[in-house]
Write a protein that holds these residues in place. Sequence first.
Motif, mmCIF file in Angstrom:
data_model
loop_
_atom_site.group_PDB
_atom_site.id
_atom_site.type_symbol
_atom_site.label_atom_id
_atom_site.label_comp_id
_atom_site.label_asym_id
_atom_site.label_seq_id
_atom_site.Cartn_x
_atom_site.Cartn_y
_atom_site.Cartn_z
ATOM 1 N N GLN A 8 16.023 3.984 2.440
ATOM 2 C CA GLN A 8 16.409 2.859 1.896
ATOM 3 C C GLN A 8 14.641 2.310 1.830
ATOM 4 O OE1 GLN A 8 19.183 0.675 3.342
ATOM 5 N NE2 GLN A 8 19.129 -1.352 1.373
ATOM 6 N N HIS A 9 13.853 2.837 2.450
ATOM 7 C CA HIS A 9 12.547 2.340 2.553
ATOM 8 C C HIS A 9 12.339 0.936 2.784
ATOM 9 C CE1 HIS A 9 11.873 0.995 -1.762
ATOM 10 N NE2 HIS A 9 12.730 1.838 -1.631
ATOM 11 N N THR A 10 13.024 -0.014 3.529
ATOM 12 C CA THR A 10 13.212 -1.038 3.957
ATOM 13 C C THR A 10 12.326 -1.690 5.117
ATOM 14 O OG1 THR A 10 15.366 -1.509 4.915
ATOM 15 C CG2 THR A 10 15.077 -1.965 2.304
ATOM 16 N N ILE A 11 12.001 -2.611 5.152
ATOM 17 C CA ILE A 11 11.158 -3.037 6.457
ATOM 18 C C ILE A 11 11.765 -4.622 6.745
ATOM 19 C CG2 ILE A 11 8.858 -4.429 7.581
ATOM 20 C CD1 ILE A 11 7.500 -2.109 5.066
ATOM 21 N N PRO A 12 12.292 -4.429 8.183
ATOM 22 C CA PRO A 12 12.397 -4.013 9.385
ATOM 23 C C PRO A 12 13.120 -2.796 9.525
ATOM 24 C CG PRO A 12 13.332 -6.101 10.030
ATOM 25 C CD PRO A 12 12.876 -5.635 8.343
ATOM 26 N N THR A 13 12.455 -1.199 10.190
ATOM 27 C CA THR A 13 13.529 -0.426 10.882
ATOM 28 C C THR A 13 13.258 -0.571 11.698
ATOM 29 O OG1 THR A 13 13.715 0.651 8.904
ATOM 30 C CG2 THR A 13 13.960 1.925 10.351
ATOM 31 N N ALA A 36 0.502 -1.336 0.040
ATOM 32 C CA ALA A 36 -0.330 -0.540 -0.362
ATOM 33 C C ALA A 36 0.631 1.324 0.039
ATOM 34 C CB ALA A 36 -1.355 -0.483 1.375
ATOM 35 N N GLY A 37 1.788 1.243 0.201
ATOM 36 C CA GLY A 37 2.858 2.543 -0.100
ATOM 37 C C GLY A 37 3.057 2.683 0.983
ATOM 38 N N GLU A 38 3.119 2.149 2.460
ATOM 39 C CA GLU A 38 2.830 2.680 3.119
ATOM 40 C C GLU A 38 4.409 2.676 3.867
ATOM 41 O OE1 GLU A 38 -0.778 1.285 5.614
ATOM 42 O OE2 GLU A 38 0.920 0.261 6.404
ATOM 43 N N ASN A 39 5.760 2.620 2.989
ATOM 44 C CA ASN A 39 7.174 2.261 3.304
ATOM 45 C C ASN A 39 7.160 2.986 2.879
ATOM 46 O OD1 ASN A 39 6.606 0.522 1.151
ATOM 47 N ND2 ASN A 39 8.713 -0.348 1.570
ATOM 48 N N ARG A 40 7.222 3.962 1.939
ATOM 49 C CA ARG A 40 7.313 5.204 0.786
ATOM 50 C C ARG A 40 6.697 6.345 1.228
ATOM 51 N NH1 ARG A 40 10.231 3.033 -2.991
ATOM 52 N NH2 ARG A 40 10.524 0.682 -3.411
ATOM 53 N N TYR A 88 4.903 -8.052 -6.947
ATOM 54 C CA TYR A 88 4.675 -6.318 -7.077
ATOM 55 C C TYR A 88 4.905 -6.244 -8.540
ATOM 56 C CZ TYR A 88 5.872 -5.500 -2.310
ATOM 57 O OH TYR A 88 5.740 -5.619 -1.075
ATOM 58 N N ASN A 89 5.040 -6.843 -9.569
ATOM 59 C CA ASN A 89 5.038 -7.078 -11.268
ATOM 60 C C ASN A 89 4.370 -7.484 -12.199
ATOM 61 O OD1 ASN A 89 7.545 -4.770 -10.295
ATOM 62 N ND2 ASN A 89 8.979 -6.521 -10.440
ATOM 63 N N GLY A 90 3.533 -8.573 -11.514
ATOM 64 C CA GLY A 90 3.168 -9.141 -12.287
ATOM 65 C C GLY A 90 3.150 -10.319 -13.462
ATOM 66 N N SER A 91 4.324 -10.616 -12.785
ATOM 67 C CA SER A 91 5.098 -11.952 -12.881
ATOM 68 C C SER A 91 4.203 -13.557 -12.686
ATOM 69 C CB SER A 91 6.533 -12.306 -12.542
ATOM 70 O OG SER A 91 6.702 -13.042 -13.635
ATOM 71 N N SER A 92 4.104 -14.052 -13.633
ATOM 72 C CA SER A 92 3.468 -15.569 -13.000
ATOM 73 C C SER A 92 4.506 -17.002 -13.316
ATOM 74 C CB SER A 92 2.675 -15.507 -14.649
ATOM 75 O OG SER A 92 2.796 -16.017 -15.452
ATOM 76 N N PHE A 124 8.505 8.030 6.533
ATOM 77 C CA PHE A 124 8.861 6.686 6.659
ATOM 78 C C PHE A 124 10.283 7.410 6.231
ATOM 79 C CE2 PHE A 124 10.300 2.484 6.270
ATOM 80 C CZ PHE A 124 10.347 1.867 7.560
ATOM 81 N N LEU A 125 10.672 7.846 4.940
ATOM 82 C CA LEU A 125 11.383 7.873 3.756
ATOM 83 C C LEU A 125 12.780 9.006 4.935
ATOM 84 C CD1 LEU A 125 10.525 8.783 0.820
ATOM 85 C CD2 LEU A 125 11.411 6.271 1.454
ATOM 86 N N GLU A 126 12.357 9.659 5.728
ATOM 87 C CA GLU A 126 12.745 10.306 7.149
ATOM 88 C C GLU A 126 13.736 10.251 7.591
ATOM 89 O OE1 GLU A 126 13.897 14.084 7.388
ATOM 90 O OE2 GLU A 126 12.814 14.256 5.094
ATOM 91 N N ILE A 127 13.075 8.663 8.556
ATOM 92 C CA ILE A 127 14.080 7.612 8.951
ATOM 93 C C ILE A 127 14.690 6.583 8.311
ATOM 94 C CG2 ILE A 127 13.471 5.879 10.551
ATOM 95 C CD1 ILE A 127 10.626 6.852 11.496
ATOM 96 N N ASN A 128 14.097 6.610 6.959
ATOM 97 C CA ASN A 128 14.400 5.058 7.000
ATOM 98 C C ASN A 128 15.082 5.637 5.005
ATOM 99 O OD1 ASN A 128 16.066 3.454 5.388
ATOM 100 N ND2 ASN A 128 14.284 1.457 6.139
#
Length: 229
Positions: free
Chosen positions: A52-57, A38-42, A120-124, A46-50
């Motif tokens: 790199q926008h990775t989880i966990p932080t 849902a983009g909550e890490n971007r 994330y990219n619609g791959s099968s 949150f980008l001010e904190i990290n």
Amino acid sequence: MAKPTLYYLVPSPPSRCVLLTAKAIGLDLELIALNPMAGENRTEEFLEINPQHTIPTMVDGDVVITDSHAIVAYIVDKYAKNDHLYPKDIGKRAVVNSRLHFDSGHLFARLRFLYEPVLYNGSSDCSREKLTFIRDCYSIMEGFLKNSPYLCGSELTIADFSCISTLTSVNGVCPVDSWKYPKLSAWIDRLKAIPYFEEVNSTGAQTIKEVFQQMLDENKQKNILSVCD
């Protein structure tokens, strides 16, 4: 003293590695769940904190740590009553570090290689080649466990937590055959017998496998329809 804050997601293997370690040492965390789909890490906050926008932080006072392997090493060093999970002896610690790098550079990296394009990219693409790539890690782990019950010897360490959280997130899709990997299968059972393992790890591991399978099926259908258009 304020509790360390963990930005996390239950289905995330690295998040569950941190949760397992915190449970093992009795560390109470302030938990903030984020949903990357849902983009909550971007968000700007949150980008001010990290960036790199990775989880966990983890945020612990002025300290910000943005990788699960670094987080678990840090919390054991700072908060554990002993060094059993992350030995201070430099030789033993080097072995633990090498297994942590094995997870980040091989086992988890190969899970991402399979899961991320689908989620994330619609791959099968769930090809035999990708599954074989993961099973190569099983063979390596079988070797790690040849003469010891845990990945780094006779004692449970943060490397076990790191690798088990990854492996249980993919072994339904890429099963660990007990006849082929008996040491690895016994290790999985050994970790599952830890009293808090089911509570902390199993729901998240099952969720990510179910989401992956659902997205894989949906992507296959969409790709079939796009070919027919």
